[in-house]
Design an enzyme around this catalytic site. Sequence first.
Site, PDB file in Angstrom:
ATOM      1  N   TYR A  18       6.391  -4.111   0.802  1.00 26.14           N
ATOM      2  CA  TYR A  18       5.929  -2.584   0.341  1.00 26.14           C
ATOM      3  C   TYR A  18       7.307  -1.757   0.784  1.00 26.14           C
ATOM      4  O   TYR A  18       7.682  -0.844  -0.246  1.00 26.14           O
ATOM      5  CB  TYR A  18       4.866  -2.244   1.194  1.00 26.14           C
ATOM      6  CG  TYR A  18       4.255  -0.945   0.737  1.00 26.14           C
ATOM      7  CD1 TYR A  18       3.390  -0.615  -0.010  1.00 26.14           C
ATOM      8  CD2 TYR A  18       4.805   0.221   1.599  1.00 26.14           C
ATOM      9  CE1 TYR A  18       2.802   0.657  -0.569  1.00 26.14           C
ATOM     10  CE2 TYR A  18       4.351   1.559   1.232  1.00 26.14           C
ATOM     11  CZ  TYR A  18       3.225   1.614   0.353  1.00 26.14           C
ATOM     12  OH  TYR A  18       2.868   2.914  -0.311  1.00 26.14           O
ATOM     13  N   HIS A  22       9.892   0.532  -2.216  1.00 20.95           N
ATOM     14  CA  HIS A  22      10.073   1.737  -2.156  1.00 20.95           C
ATOM     15  C   HIS A  22      11.645   2.247  -1.904  1.00 20.95           C
ATOM     16  O   HIS A  22      12.016   3.576  -1.731  1.00 20.95           O
ATOM     17  CB  HIS A  22       9.233   2.433  -1.122  1.00 20.95           C
ATOM     18  CG  HIS A  22       8.028   2.429  -1.457  1.00 20.95           C
ATOM     19  ND1 HIS A  22       6.927   1.639  -1.566  1.00 20.95           N
ATOM     20  CD2 HIS A  22       7.033   3.677  -1.954  1.00 20.95           C
ATOM     21  CE1 HIS A  22       5.796   1.954  -2.154  1.00 20.95           C
ATOM     22  NE2 HIS A  22       5.865   3.023  -2.351  1.00 20.95           N
ATOM     23  N   TRP A  76       3.659   1.647 -12.145  1.00 23.42           N
ATOM     24  CA  TRP A  76       3.886   1.580 -10.619  1.00 23.42           C
ATOM     25  C   TRP A  76       2.675   0.939  -9.887  1.00 23.42           C
ATOM     26  O   TRP A  76       2.833   0.086  -9.227  1.00 23.42           O
ATOM     27  CB  TRP A  76       3.920   2.861 -10.094  1.00 23.42           C
ATOM     28  CG  TRP A  76       4.466   2.843  -8.672  1.00 23.42           C
ATOM     29  CD1 TRP A  76       3.627   3.279  -7.757  1.00 23.42           C
ATOM     30  CD2 TRP A  76       5.504   2.368  -7.936  1.00 23.42           C
ATOM     31  NE1 TRP A  76       4.269   2.990  -6.294  1.00 23.42           N
ATOM     32  CE2 TRP A  76       5.376   2.654  -6.550  1.00 23.42           C
ATOM     33  CE3 TRP A  76       6.890   2.051  -8.471  1.00 23.42           C
ATOM     34  CZ2 TRP A  76       6.087   2.101  -5.599  1.00 23.42           C
ATOM     35  CZ3 TRP A  76       7.614   1.636  -7.514  1.00 23.42           C
ATOM     36  CH2 TRP A  76       7.671   1.748  -6.239  1.00 23.42           C
ATOM     37  N   TRP A  77       1.432   1.339 -10.313  1.00 23.98           N
ATOM     38  CA  TRP A  77       0.061   0.900  -9.793  1.00 23.98           C
ATOM     39  C   TRP A  77       0.179  -0.598 -10.038  1.00 23.98           C
ATOM     40  O   TRP A  77      -0.141  -1.327  -9.364  1.00 23.98           O
ATOM     41  CB  TRP A  77      -1.097   1.482 -10.299  1.00 23.98           C
ATOM     42  CG  TRP A  77      -1.023   2.812 -10.092  1.00 23.98           C
ATOM     43  CD1 TRP A  77      -0.665   3.640  -9.032  1.00 23.98           C
ATOM     44  CD2 TRP A  77      -2.155   3.817 -10.594  1.00 23.98           C
ATOM     45  NE1 TRP A  77      -1.287   4.925  -8.721  1.00 23.98           N
ATOM     46  CE2 TRP A  77      -2.098   5.233  -9.668  1.00 23.98           C
ATOM     47  CE3 TRP A  77      -3.232   3.618 -11.198  1.00 23.98           C
ATOM     48  CZ2 TRP A  77      -2.933   6.105 -10.074  1.00 23.98           C
ATOM     49  CZ3 TRP A  77      -3.902   4.960 -11.745  1.00 23.98           C
ATOM     50  CH2 TRP A  77      -3.743   6.103 -11.029  1.00 23.98           C
TER      51      TRP A  77
END
Length: 110
Positions: A18, A22, A76-77
Amino acid sequence: MLRKAFRMTIHPGAAEEYARRHQPVWAELEATLIRHGVITYSIFRDEATDDLFAYLEVESEERWAEVARTDVCQRWWTYMRDLMPVNPDGSPAASGLAEVFHIEAPNHGA
């Protein structure tokens, strides 16, 4: 300007991935957020629980809702859904938090 905060979570063992996804967030997504009135956006992770706390400032609720309808947000989702619980529409499962206190220094940002 609107201040929004919400909680999300990530699946066990997904914290490193995660964070990696980012760093950095897609430039196209960042530009879309800014173009839709996002002034600041931060996500914090509780290392003990893998709960996420997100905070953002945006021009309006309408502008924020527009972000979800963009192609880059939808992509992105899809990119992130293997790392976290999602809603039927593919958006991250999130619970909004009600603001109960805020203080801001006079002339902040001046």
